[in-house]
Design a protein around this motif. Sequence first.
Motif, short mmCIF file in Angstrom:
data_model
loop_
_atom_site.label_atom_id
_atom_site.label_comp_id
_atom_site.label_asym_id
_atom_site.label_seq_id
_atom_site.Cartn_x
_atom_site.Cartn_y
_atom_site.Cartn_z
N ARG A 1 8.31 2.88 -20.23
CA ARG A 1 7.39 3.06 -19.10
C ARG A 1 7.66 2.07 -17.97
NH1 ARG A 1 5.13 8.07 -19.94
NH2 ARG A 1 4.22 8.24 -22.03
N ARG A 2 8.91 1.69 -17.79
CA ARG A 2 9.24 0.80 -16.69
C ARG A 2 9.19 1.55 -15.36
NH1 ARG A 2 14.78 -1.97 -18.49
NH2 ARG A 2 15.19 0.19 -19.06
N ALA A 3 9.12 0.80 -14.27
CA ALA A 3 9.12 1.36 -12.92
C ALA A 3 10.04 0.52 -12.05
CB ALA A 3 7.71 1.37 -12.35
N TYR B 1 6.60 9.25 -7.97
CA TYR B 1 6.83 8.10 -7.12
C TYR B 1 5.86 8.08 -5.94
CZ TYR B 1 9.88 11.41 -4.54
OH TYR B 1 10.39 12.49 -3.87
N LEU B 2 5.48 6.86 -5.59
CA LEU B 2 4.59 6.61 -4.47
C LEU B 2 5.41 6.13 -3.29
CD1 LEU B 2 1.77 4.71 -6.41
CD2 LEU B 2 1.86 7.15 -5.84
N GLN C 1 10.46 3.41 4.50
CA GLN C 1 9.63 3.94 3.42
C GLN C 1 9.94 3.20 2.12
OE1 GLN C 1 10.08 8.00 1.45
NE2 GLN C 1 8.31 8.39 2.77
N ALA C 2 8.98 2.40 1.67
CA ALA C 2 9.09 1.75 0.37
C ALA C 2 8.67 2.74 -0.71
CB ALA C 2 8.21 0.50 0.31
N LYS C 3 9.20 2.58 -1.93
CA LYS C 3 8.89 3.52 -3.01
C LYS C 3 8.61 2.77 -4.31
CE LYS C 3 11.72 7.30 -1.15
NZ LYS C 3 12.91 8.17 -1.36
N TYR C 4 7.75 3.37 -5.11
CA TYR C 4 7.44 2.88 -6.45
C TYR C 4 7.69 4.05 -7.40
CZ TYR C 4 4.91 0.36 -10.15
OH TYR C 4 4.56 -0.29 -11.30
N VAL C 5 8.69 3.93 -8.25
CA VAL C 5 9.22 5.07 -9.01
C VAL C 5 9.05 4.85 -10.51
CG1 VAL C 5 11.23 6.56 -9.36
CG2 VAL C 5 10.98 5.29 -7.20
N GLN D 1 0.85 -1.18 0.00
CA GLN D 1 0.00 0.00 0.00
C GLN D 1 0.89 1.23 0.00
OE1 GLN D 1 -2.80 -0.08 3.22
NE2 GLN D 1 -3.54 -2.14 2.75
N PHE D 2 0.32 2.35 -0.43
CA PHE D 2 1.07 3.60 -0.46
C PHE D 2 0.27 4.70 0.21
CE2 PHE D 2 2.55 1.17 -4.18
CZ PHE D 2 3.91 1.09 -3.86
N ARG D 3 0.97 5.63 0.87
CA ARG D 3 0.34 6.71 1.62
C ARG D 3 0.55 8.09 1.02
NH1 ARG D 3 -0.63 5.24 7.07
NH2 ARG D 3 -1.48 3.12 7.06
N GLN D 4 1.52 8.24 0.14
CA GLN D 4 1.83 9.56 -0.40
C GLN D 4 2.37 9.43 -1.81
OE1 GLN D 4 3.99 12.22 2.24
NE2 GLN D 4 5.03 13.23 0.54
N GLY D 5 2.01 10.40 -2.67
CA GLY D 5 2.54 10.45 -4.03
C GLY D 5 3.30 11.74 -4.25
N ASN D 6 4.49 11.65 -4.84
CA ASN D 6 5.33 12.82 -5.11
C ASN D 6 5.64 12.92 -6.59
OD1 ASN D 6 5.50 13.27 -2.30
ND2 ASN D 6 7.31 11.99 -2.14
#
Length: 206
Positions: free
Chosen positions: A108-110, A132-133, A70-74, A44-49
């Motif tokens: 469009r990779r992440a 990133y989330l 803090q995990a991230k999805y970029v 799950q994610f709590r913030q998007g930047n």
Amino acid sequence: MKIRPLAIDGAWEVCPQQHQDARGSFLEWLRLDHLGEAVRRPVQFRQGNLSTSAAGVVRGVHFADTPPGQAKYVCCVRGRIWDVVVDLRVGSPTFGRWEGVTLDDTDRRAVYLAEGLGHAFCALSDDATVMYLCSTTYHPDREHAVHPLDPRLAIAWPVATPVLSARDRAAPGLDEVLARGGLPEYVTCRRLGDPLGGVPAGPPPG
């Protein structure tokens, strides 16, 4: 969508399937169910930047206190960046190592990185836009940095003269942060069991 682990435990590259025709294109840039299956826990994610950077800008190496971590999805939604994951977890078999992945608005990779890992990137084009989330919200007292040009890390940045923020220019090297006990512990990161993500408890079965 294909999700493959990187050489650093706790980091994955996500390759979406794109559908294109005369109108344009469509893709699923994030599937929490697929990602959760790959990393073997709910995500799950709590913030998007979102950030924009001129060519040659380097941001990072940033990390957060763990726990909570803090995990991230970029991903890069415009332009092109070289995204870097750094293993800052004391006791990890790959401590001090890094791995880079090119993210752009074509493939469009992440990249997904779990708690305890450091993150940085270099903008390879002007107006590179990174979205990133984050699994936890921003708390400045829990956010830290390691100097991106630290010879101990020896990250092979693809620009001759990286442009750094004042914060990153003033960041200490890895050995200094290690000496003062400011880095995440590998065992702690692997034991994280909250529903916000984290490092799996062990290798996949089979």
